[in-house]
Structures are given as structure tokens and as C-alpha cells.
Design a protein around this motif. Structure first.
Motif, PDB file in Angstrom:
ATOM      1  N   THR A   1      -5.898  24.773 -27.643  1.00 38.63           N
ATOM      2  CA  THR A   1      -5.029  23.778 -26.992  1.00 38.63           C
ATOM      3  C   THR A   1      -3.613  24.340 -26.825  1.00 38.63           C
ATOM      4  OG1 THR A   1      -4.428  22.820 -29.110  1.00 38.63           O
ATOM      5  CG2 THR A   1      -6.256  21.762 -27.922  1.00 38.63           C
ATOM      6  N   ILE A   2      -2.858  23.689 -25.954  1.00 35.23           N
ATOM      7  CA  ILE A   2      -1.440  24.021 -25.787  1.00 35.23           C
ATOM      8  C   ILE A   2      -0.641  22.723 -25.859  1.00 35.23           C
ATOM      9  CG2 ILE A   2      -1.619  23.963 -23.227  1.00 35.23           C
ATOM     10  CD1 ILE A   2       0.568  26.213 -23.255  1.00 35.23           C
TER      11      ILE A   2
ATOM     12  N   ASP B   1      -5.304  29.532 -36.197  1.00 35.50           N
ATOM     13  CA  ASP B   1      -4.255  30.447 -35.700  1.00 35.50           C
ATOM     14  C   ASP B   1      -3.363  29.709 -34.718  1.00 35.50           C
ATOM     15  OD1 ASP B   1      -5.230  32.569 -37.157  1.00 35.50           O
ATOM     16  OD2 ASP B   1      -6.650  33.129 -35.574  1.00 35.50           O
ATOM     17  N   ARG B   2      -2.075  29.649 -35.053  1.00 31.89           N
ATOM     18  CA  ARG B   2      -1.137  28.918 -34.194  1.00 31.89           C
ATOM     19  C   ARG B   2       0.039  29.822 -33.876  1.00 31.89           C
ATOM     20  NH1 ARG B   2       0.270  23.547 -36.804  1.00 31.89           N
ATOM     21  NH2 ARG B   2      -1.351  22.299 -35.871  1.00 31.89           N
ATOM     22  N   PHE B   3       0.351  29.904 -32.594  1.00 32.53           N
ATOM     23  CA  PHE B   3       1.465  30.745 -32.137  1.00 32.53           C
ATOM     24  C   PHE B   3       2.400  29.935 -31.260  1.00 32.53           C
ATOM     25  CE2 PHE B   3      -1.942  33.648 -33.080  1.00 32.53           C
ATOM     26  CZ  PHE B   3      -1.310  34.734 -33.663  1.00 32.53           C
TER      27      PHE B   3
ATOM     28  N   LEU C   1       2.730  28.567 -38.861  1.00 33.67           N
ATOM     29  CA  LEU C   1       2.636  29.419 -37.660  1.00 33.67           C
ATOM     30  C   LEU C   1       2.206  30.832 -38.017  1.00 33.67           C
ATOM     31  CD1 LEU C   1       5.913  28.415 -35.767  1.00 33.67           C
ATOM     32  CD2 LEU C   1       3.574  28.062 -34.946  1.00 33.67           C
ATOM     33  N   SER C   2       1.336  31.415 -37.185  1.00 33.23           N
ATOM     34  CA  SER C   2       0.918  32.808 -37.403  1.00 33.23           C
ATOM     35  C   SER C   2       1.908  33.767 -36.764  1.00 33.23           C
ATOM     36  CB  SER C   2      -0.462  33.050 -36.787  1.00 33.23           C
ATOM     37  OG  SER C   2      -1.348  32.035 -37.142  1.00 33.23           O
ATOM     38  N   GLY C   3       2.699  33.293 -35.806  1.00 34.65           N
ATOM     39  CA  GLY C   3       3.672  34.176 -35.162  1.00 34.65           C
ATOM     40  C   GLY C   3       4.336  33.506 -33.981  1.00 34.65           C
ATOM     41  N   VAL C   4       5.390  34.178 -33.481  1.00 31.50           N
ATOM     42  CA  VAL C   4       6.080  33.720 -32.282  1.00 31.50           C
ATOM     43  C   VAL C   4       6.025  34.856 -31.263  1.00 31.50           C
ATOM     44  CG1 VAL C   4       8.320  33.001 -31.312  1.00 31.50           C
ATOM     45  CG2 VAL C   4       7.659  32.232 -33.596  1.00 31.50           C
TER      46      VAL C   4
ATOM     47  N   SER D   1      -4.343  38.242 -33.988  1.00 31.87           N
ATOM     48  CA  SER D   1      -5.185  37.541 -34.971  1.00 31.87           C
ATOM     49  C   SER D   1      -6.610  38.025 -34.715  1.00 31.87           C
ATOM     50  CB  SER D   1      -5.077  36.018 -34.836  1.00 31.87           C
ATOM     51  OG  SER D   1      -5.870  35.573 -33.762  1.00 31.87           O
ATOM     52  N   GLU D   2      -7.548  37.595 -35.563  1.00 25.94           N
ATOM     53  CA  GLU D   2      -8.917  38.122 -35.490  1.00 25.94           C
ATOM     54  C   GLU D   2      -9.492  38.011 -34.077  1.00 25.94           C
ATOM     55  OE1 GLU D   2     -11.534  36.097 -38.155  1.00 25.94           O
ATOM     56  OE2 GLU D   2     -13.246  37.287 -37.430  1.00 25.94           O
ATOM     57  N   ARG D   3      -9.146  36.921 -33.380  1.00 26.16           N
ATOM     58  CA  ARG D   3      -9.764  36.683 -32.070  1.00 26.16           C
ATOM     59  C   ARG D   3      -8.786  36.718 -30.902  1.00 26.16           C
ATOM     60  NH1 ARG D   3     -14.684  35.597 -32.535  1.00 26.16           N
ATOM     61  NH2 ARG D   3     -15.506  35.133 -34.585  1.00 26.16           N
ATOM     62  N   LEU D   4      -7.554  37.157 -31.161  1.00 25.24           N
ATOM     63  CA  LEU D   4      -6.541  37.070 -30.102  1.00 25.24           C
ATOM     64  C   LEU D   4      -5.786  38.396 -29.915  1.00 25.24           C
ATOM     65  CD1 LEU D   4      -5.323  34.842 -28.218  1.00 25.24           C
ATOM     66  CD2 LEU D   4      -3.543  34.546 -29.937  1.00 25.24           C
ATOM     67  N   ASP D   5      -5.762  38.884 -28.659  1.00 24.33           N
ATOM     68  CA  ASP D   5      -5.008  40.104 -28.325  1.00 24.33           C
ATOM     69  C   ASP D   5      -3.826  39.745 -27.438  1.00 24.33           C
ATOM     70  OD1 ASP D   5      -6.937  41.452 -29.648  1.00 24.33           O
ATOM     71  OD2 ASP D   5      -7.677  42.613 -27.934  1.00 24.33           O
TER      72      ASP D   5
END
Ligand SMILES: [Zn+2]
Length: 471
Positions: free
Chosen positions: A3-4, A25-27, A55-58, A152-156
Motif C-alpha cells: 500500500t501507499i 517493511d515500511r519505507f 520504518l525500515s528506511g527513507v 529489504s528481502e523482497r525490495l530492490d
């Protein structure tokens, strides 16, 4: 389902901040400050809309304050993940945030003095210079253009593939999410996009097709800009006309990008002999001076015109007659330098800064030209001048406007409607979220997008609304 959630720059042009949720995982895409009228600015003091420690990152698209301006606040509230950005954006955002911390403190002290007299407590500044220093050094994670990083494991993440053509270091953010089952989801965030064809910043490159969801800026989604070449020609003409009259040229400048671009053009005029080497040009803005140093350091990220100058062993931004004036005392001394002279000073919309002093000393003279090269929001002194005010109030004094006021709108760092439509068409996504624009402009752009991309769903999200990221 991913979602966004739109936590800023939703039906407004500042406060860029979008929360992407992929399970746990939230960015955040950007975490910028709201700027402008108080009903918008007060959102800076409201809860961000996500618990920062989760948050996992910005992912930071570029160094403008309305994109990076609340990152130190996140850190203050418990965020300790990485901030992904390009190397120039890392350096630029540090300068912009330090300047912001300084202004926040000044504003707080001023309000405190006033409010104490009526028994009200002033709100603490959003963050301090120490917060900026701490969070910047600990969290910034430079990622180069084209580099693919597993965040993250599933995000590039890829800053794709050259830049966004907006300011030095600006990037288009490309994300690829691989769910447990099914095909990958491809997301593109345009960041702020430029028009291209400018000498300092690279032209924006649209990425390949196959993107599912495009989050696109829409600042100038309802208008076309004058061509850049015509704008440069008009700028040169106005400068020369004023110098011939032995007058003063005043240019209110934004410290990032516009100041360096104007320096580049003045330098070219000096090299071509259109402007005498002896005509003084004052860059009267400590922030613009520091950012120009960053441009010099990262000039390999600039467009070919700048790189050519470097190859010829010439600085694209430094030239005979240029004087970098940093202190208030140096700034005051400019008033006693006889005309002809050229002064670049902030702020870009004449809401504060040293340009106000220069205007007070020169606006009433008929051999002064004020060249407006940037957007002037309503309720600013800049907008009053553009609208042809006969007198203006500066530091409580009524000043007659005898100067020539020239507005050149082709220098804008934002893509116009034509470029936005071509960009969206090149990407041809299944779904577009329009951000970073005023509602009226966005509705206009949506209608045009529906015309060129009839099978694409176009959404104008509301502030704090949440949407599925799937097409
Ligand atoms: Zn921007």
C-alpha cells in the motif's frame, strides 16, 4: 497487499512524504517540510502519520527542503534506519537542513519573545543543528545512479538511470518488489522532474516501459514554459541593457540550482566579452556559496556544458569580477560599491534574506533592474513586484518602485505540462498517482493524461489517504 499512504505533497506542492508498506517493511519516499501559508506549515508540528521507529528506511529523491526537511525530526522521534540518496543529494541536504535548523531556531526565539508577553508558550523548533548533524552522519547511505540496492528481502531500489533533471543529485526512484507469489511489482517515483535542455543539471531520462505504478509530480501540470533558449537570450539582454545604463541588476535567487545556473550564464557572458571583466558580480548568500562548492565538488554529475568547462580547466561557476560575500558586514559594503553591478541574493521569493536590503537601497532608482527568475508564491514581496506594485513595504518603510521588473519564467526547475505528458506516455504505467501539485492544476493534468493514456487509471490522492499499490 502493498500500500501507499500520502503523508505530504498531496494536493499541495510541499511536504513530500509517501509511506510505502510491503508487509512489515515500511519505507518513506521523501520526508520533507511543509512550506507556505500557516494552515499548511502547521502540519510540520502534527504527527507524521507513521511511528518512525518502525520504518525500515527513507528514500530521498533530492535535497530541496520540501523533500528532506523533516528527516532530522524522524531521527529525533526514534528512526534509526538508512536514508538512501545520491552522493550530491547527501551533501546538499546537509547544507539545506543546517540552514533550516538555524532558521527554525531564529523563528522560535522571535516567537518566544512575542508570545511570552501574552503568557503563551512558543512551540519548540522541529529540530536543532545537533539533530541534523547526528542524523545525517549516522544514517545517510549514498547510492549512485543506476546502482541496484537490495533494501529489504523482497525490495530492490535503483536511482534510475541518470537523473531527474531538476537539481544536482535529483533522482527518479525505481522500486521492484518481488512478492512470494506472482510477478514483480514495478514502482516509479518521478521525484521533482526538470524540463531538460539546461546547461548545469542533466536532462531527465524516462525509464523503460513496464512500470506498474507511477507516482508523478504535477507542479506545472497546467501550463507551458517559455523555451529555455529564449529565456537565456532575454536574461542576457536585460543584464546588458542595465549595465549600459550604469545601473544595478538585482536577482533574487534560490540557493540550490538557480544560483549556480545564473552564475554559469554570467560566466559565459564574461568569457564571450559581452560583460566586462571589471563589472562586479556579488553572490550574497552564504547558503548559495556553500552549495556552489558542492556543485564544484560533484561537477562530474553535471551536464556536458559544465563538464566541457572543467575539461578546458575553467570553473563553470567562478569568473573575473565574481565576489562571494558571506558576512553581514560584506553584504552591507555592497551598497557603497558604485554601479554598474550585479547582485544575486536570497531568498528566491523575497520572503526574507539579504535581497530585501538590496531592494530597499535600489528599488526606487530608475536605473535598477530586478530580474525574477523563479516562482513567486502569492503573499510574497516577489509576487507583489511581479504584479506591478507601485510601492512596497520593506522593513516597515514605504519604497517607491521605479526599477524595471522583469519576469523570466523559462528558468523553472520543474517540467511543464508538455514534458509531464511525454514522460507519463513514455512510462505508460497502469496507474498514476499525481502528487506535488495544487488541486486545480492536478485536475487539469488528469484530464490531459486521460486523453493520452486512456487505459491508465489516474488518481489524485487526498492528504493521509491510503491506496493499494497494485494496478
Ligand atoms: Zn524540488
Amino acid at each position: 497487499m502493498p500500500t501507499i499512504k500520502f503523508l505530504g505533497a498531496a494536493q499541495t506542492v510541499t511536504g513530500s512524504c509517501h509511506l510505502l508498506c510491503f508487509g512489515r517493511d515500511r519505507f518513506l519516499l521523501d520526508c520533507g517540510q511543509f512550506q507556505g501559508p500557516w494552515h499548511i506549515e502547521k502540519r510540520n508540528y502534527e504527527p507524521i502519520g507513521v511511528y518512525p521507529a518502525t520504518l525500515s528506511g527513507v528514500i530521498l529523491s533530492h535535497g530541496h527542503l520540501d523533500h528532506c526537511g523533516r528527516i532530522p525530526l524522524l531521527a529525533r522521534l526514534g528512526f534509526d534506519g538508512p536514508v538512501y540518496c545520491t552522493p550530491p543529494t547527501k551533501d546538499i541536504s546537509m547544507l539545506i537542513l543546517m540552514d533550516s535548523a538555524h532558521l527554525l531556531k531564529e523563528e522560535f526565539l522571535w516567537k518566544k519573545r512575542r508570545l511570552e508577553r501574552v503568557g503563551i508558550e512558543a512551540k519548540e523548533p522541529l529540530y536543532s543543528a545537533e539533530d541534523v548533524w547526528y542524523c545525517h552522519d549516522n544514517f545517510s547511505r549514498p547510492v549512485d545512479y543506476g546502482e541496484r540496492v537490495r533494501i529489504s528481502e523482497r525490495l530492490d531500489l535503483t536511482f534510475h538511470p541518470t537523473d531527474a533533471g531538476h537539481v544536482l543529485g535529483s533522482s527518479q526512484v525505481y522500486l521492484e518488489y518481488r512478492p512470494k507469489r506472482g510477478r514483480p511489482l514495478k514502482i516509479l517515483f518521478s521525484g521533482d522532474l526538470g524540463d531538460g535542455g539546461r546547461p548545469v543539471v542533466n536532462d531527465p531520462t524516462p525509464p523503460e516501459k513496464g512500470v506498474d505504478v507511477l507516482i508523478m509530480e504535477s507542479t506545472y501540470g497546467d501550463r507551458m514554459h517559455r523555451s529555455y533558449e529564449d529565456s537565456v537570450a532575454e536574461f542576457r539582454e536585460e543584464v546588458m541593457r542595465t549595465i549600459k545604463k550604469k545601473g544595478t541588476v538585482l536577482i533574487p535567487t534560490f540557493a540550490l540550482e538557480r544560483a549556480q545556473e545564473i552564475l554559469y550564464h554570467l560566466g559565459q557572458m564574461k568569457r564571450e566579452g559581452l560583460l566586462s571583466r571589471h563589472i562586479p558580480v556579488f553572490l550574497n548568500s552564504p547558503l548559495a556559496i556553500n552549495i556552489t562548492r558542492v556543485f564544484q565538488k560533484h561537477c562530474n554529475y553535471c551536464d556536458k556544458e559544465v563538464i566541457d568547462e572543467i575539461r578546458r580547466k575553467r570553473s563553470p561557476f567562478i569568473f573575473p569580477g565574481l565576489q562571494l560575500t558571506e558576512t553581514a558586514e560584506e553584504s552591507r559594503m555592497i551598497h557603497s560599491v558604485p554601479s554598474p553591478k550585479i547582485v544575486l541574493a536570497g531568498s528566491g521569493m523575497i520572503t526574507g534574506g539579504r535581497i530585501k536590503h538590496h531592494l530597499k537601497h535600489n528599488l526606487w532608482k530608475d536605473n535598477t533592474t530586478v530580474i525574477i527568475v523563479g516562482y513567486q508564491a502569492s503573499n510574497t514581496l516577489g509576487r507583489q513586484l511581479v504584479n506591478g506594485a507601485k510601492t512596497v513595504k520593506i522593513f516597515g518603510e514605504e519604497i517607491k518602485v521605479r526599477a524595471r521588473i522583469v519576469t523570466i519564467n523559462g528558468f523553472s526547475a520543474h517540467a511543464d505540462k508538455g514534458h509531464l505528458l511525454r514522460y507519463a506516455k513514455a512510462v505508460s504505467p497502469k496507474k498514476i498517482f499525481l502528487v506535488h501539485g495544487e488541486p486545480e492544476t492536478q485536475r487539469h493534468l488528469k484530464r490531459s493524461l486521460n486523453g493520452v493514456l486512456p487505459r491508465t487509471e489516474v488518481v489524485i490522492p487526498e492528504f493521509k489517504s491510503e491506496h493499494p499499490l497494485a494496478p
